[in-house]
Design an enzyme around this catalytic site. Sequence first.
Site, short mmCIF file in Angstrom:
data_model
loop_
_atom_site.label_atom_id
_atom_site.label_comp_id
_atom_site.label_asym_id
_atom_site.label_seq_id
_atom_site.Cartn_x
_atom_site.Cartn_y
_atom_site.Cartn_z
N HIS A 205 0.80 -1.23 0.00
CA HIS A 205 0.00 0.00 0.00
C HIS A 205 0.83 1.28 0.00
O HIS A 205 0.29 2.37 0.03
CB HIS A 205 -0.94 0.03 1.21
CG HIS A 205 -0.22 0.22 2.52
ND1 HIS A 205 0.38 -0.80 3.20
CD2 HIS A 205 -0.01 1.32 3.28
CE1 HIS A 205 0.93 -0.35 4.31
NE2 HIS A 205 0.72 0.94 4.38
C1 UD1 Z 1 -1.94 5.55 6.16
C2 UD1 Z 1 -0.61 6.04 6.69
C3 UD1 Z 1 0.47 4.99 6.43
C4 UD1 Z 1 0.06 3.65 6.98
C5 UD1 Z 1 -1.30 3.26 6.45
C6 UD1 Z 1 -1.70 2.00 7.17
C7 UD1 Z 1 -0.35 8.49 6.57
C8 UD1 Z 1 0.35 9.57 5.87
N1 UD1 Z 1 -0.18 7.27 6.03
O1 UD1 Z 1 -1.81 5.44 4.76
O2 UD1 Z 1 1.66 5.39 7.08
O3 UD1 Z 1 1.00 2.70 6.59
O4 UD1 Z 1 -2.24 4.30 6.75
O5 UD1 Z 1 -2.79 1.37 6.68
O6 UD1 Z 1 -0.99 8.70 7.56
N2 UD1 Z 1 -9.39 4.66 2.51
C9 UD1 Z 1 -10.54 3.90 2.50
N3 UD1 Z 1 -11.04 3.49 3.70
C10 UD1 Z 1 -10.48 3.78 4.89
C11 UD1 Z 1 -9.32 4.57 4.87
C12 UD1 Z 1 -8.77 4.99 3.69
O7 UD1 Z 1 -11.10 3.60 1.44
O8 UD1 Z 1 -11.00 3.36 5.94
C13 UD1 Z 1 -8.80 5.08 1.21
C14 UD1 Z 1 -9.20 6.50 0.81
O9 UD1 Z 1 -9.38 6.52 -0.57
C15 UD1 Z 1 -7.95 7.30 1.18
C16 UD1 Z 1 -6.84 6.29 0.94
O10 UD1 Z 1 -7.38 5.03 1.31
O11 UD1 Z 1 -7.81 8.45 0.40
C17 UD1 Z 1 -5.60 6.57 1.74
O12 UD1 Z 1 -5.91 6.69 3.15
P1 UD1 Z 1 -4.96 7.57 4.11
O13 UD1 Z 1 -5.37 7.41 5.51
O14 UD1 Z 1 -4.85 8.94 3.58
O15 UD1 Z 1 -3.54 6.94 3.90
P2 UD1 Z 1 -3.09 5.43 3.83
O16 UD1 Z 1 -2.57 5.15 2.47
O17 UD1 Z 1 -4.17 4.56 4.37
N1 UDP Z 2 -3.23 -5.98 9.10
C1 UDP Z 2 -4.47 -6.60 9.24
N2 UDP Z 2 -5.15 -6.96 8.11
C2 UDP Z 2 -4.64 -6.79 6.86
C3 UDP Z 2 -3.37 -6.16 6.74
C4 UDP Z 2 -2.70 -5.75 7.88
O1 UDP Z 2 -4.94 -6.80 10.34
O2 UDP Z 2 -5.31 -7.16 5.88
C5 UDP Z 2 -2.56 -5.54 10.33
C6 UDP Z 2 -1.16 -6.08 10.54
O3 UDP Z 2 -1.11 -6.58 11.85
C7 UDP Z 2 -0.28 -4.86 10.40
C8 UDP Z 2 -1.19 -3.73 10.82
O4 UDP Z 2 -2.46 -4.13 10.31
O5 UDP Z 2 0.86 -4.91 11.20
C9 UDP Z 2 -0.85 -2.35 10.27
O6 UDP Z 2 -0.45 -2.52 8.99
P1 UDP Z 2 -0.40 -1.49 7.80
O7 UDP Z 2 0.35 -2.24 6.77
O8 UDP Z 2 -1.75 -0.99 7.47
O9 UDP Z 2 0.42 -0.22 8.35
P2 UDP Z 2 1.97 0.08 8.52
O10 UDP Z 2 2.47 -0.80 9.59
O11 UDP Z 2 2.64 -0.13 7.20
O12 UDP Z 2 1.99 1.53 8.88
#
Ligand code: UD1
Ligand code: UDP
Length: 365
Positions: A205
């Site tokens: 991601h």
């Molecule tokens: C965020 C964190 C990243 C982390 C990741 C974990 C920041 C800058 N990044 O990235 O460090 O590794 O979370 O999962 O904070 N969206 C949905 N449903 C949700 C949430 C998000 O559909 O419940 C979609 C939306 O289109 C959104 C996109 O995901 O624009 C990105 O979400 P966002 O929270 O901005 O950043 P992540 O890529 O999830």
């Molecule tokens: N995780 C989960 N379901 C999934 C993918 C990840 O429960 O389908 C958990 C996993 O334990 C991971 C945590 O979510 O350590 C956070 O992961 P993510 O990759 O979203 O964030 P990051 O650690 O890269 O910031």
Amino acid sequence: MSDLVLHITGARPNFPKAAPVIRALSAVGVNQRLVHTGQHYDDKMSAVFFRQLGLPRPDYDLGVGSGSHGRQTAALLTALEDLFVELQPAFAVVYGDVNSTLAAALVAAKLGVRLAHVEAGLRSFDMTMPEEVNRLVTDRLSDVLFATSPDAVAHLGNEGVDPGKIHLVGNPMIDTLLANLENFDAEAARTTHDLTGSYVVATLHRPGNVDDSADAQALVKTLHSVADQVQIILPLHPRGRASLEEAGLLAHPRLRVVDPLGYVEFLGLVRGADAVVTDSGGVQEETTMLGVPCLTLRPNTERPVTISHGTNRLVTREELPAVVAGVLATGRATTWTVPPLWDGQAGPRIAKILRDELMSEASAR
Ligand code: UD1
Ligand code: UDP
């Protein structure tokens, strides 16, 4: 003056880090409340963790949602400032490196609220990663810094942080993993996902892997080469869904894409995997504990301890198919080491330090 500890969470990786800290503070009778900013909001990105990890219902749900970095951070700042002004907490506790972490740190610093950062000092030294910016700013503003590994302590020292503020406490993410270990059922995961024989779990991601369409196409090509050798199951983060599907992700019969999984189901799947391909921070740590080979599709990691002690290695897209072939041929290592203090006791260590901080502040008044 308040004695309130306010935890700020908002995105998926925050929840397994906060759960053991909240539990341990509760055991020592600290007055605390939990904020969910709403950065993540889908059931599978948020609520499922509250159900599975025994987290209390958030006292405040700010519903901030998604947006560009500027818009999301602005909305977080506005909502958090209002709440901090109303509650006047003694301490704000923030987790990891997401935008909710950064925003809460800024609000706390501007309002003179003491700030504790859980997972301080990690550095990728890659300023193109939004998380690296968030880590640097949060650590610079923190009064109490809880580090998960010795390299993190060293980075903070090199940046001039007062050593008295830095505490090597272990890893609360690992507290959560160890507390739930017996629920990670690899056989149940095989049955649910209809998997026979060897399989690889992938999670991808990071913006650097999925945002740009050329990167997404190259990544899909690599994953298809891996799927020529072995089944892949990919619980897909919402961020990569559109770009990867557009690049043809779903076209390979041995690459199965599923929605994000609940924590327990996800780690059951990882536990039984022959290898994991990932760009996640947390997954590098979890595979280190479970002894599952982890191939991290990134040019760097802020968690080098998962390479020096654990099962992690950095690979490029070009290298990945051959590296997977090698891992499948060799099998898992039978022995490996885990980083110091990754023993399930980080939450209690953090709680003791925070309680002592609260008590010394109260006696100074
Ligand atoms: C965020 C964190 C990243 C982390 C990741 C974990 C920041 C800058 N990044 O990235 O460090 O590794 O979370 O999962 O904070 N969206 C949905 N449903 C949700 C949430 C998000 O559909 O419940 C979609 C939306 O289109 C959104 C996109 O995901 O624009 C990105 O979400 P966002 O929270 O901005 O950043 P992540 O890529 O999830
Ligand atoms: N995780 C989960 N379901 C999934 C993918 C990840 O429960 O389908 C958990 C996993 O334990 C991971 C945590 O979510 O350590 C956070 O992961 P993510 O990759 O979203 O964030 P990051 O650690 O890269 O910031």
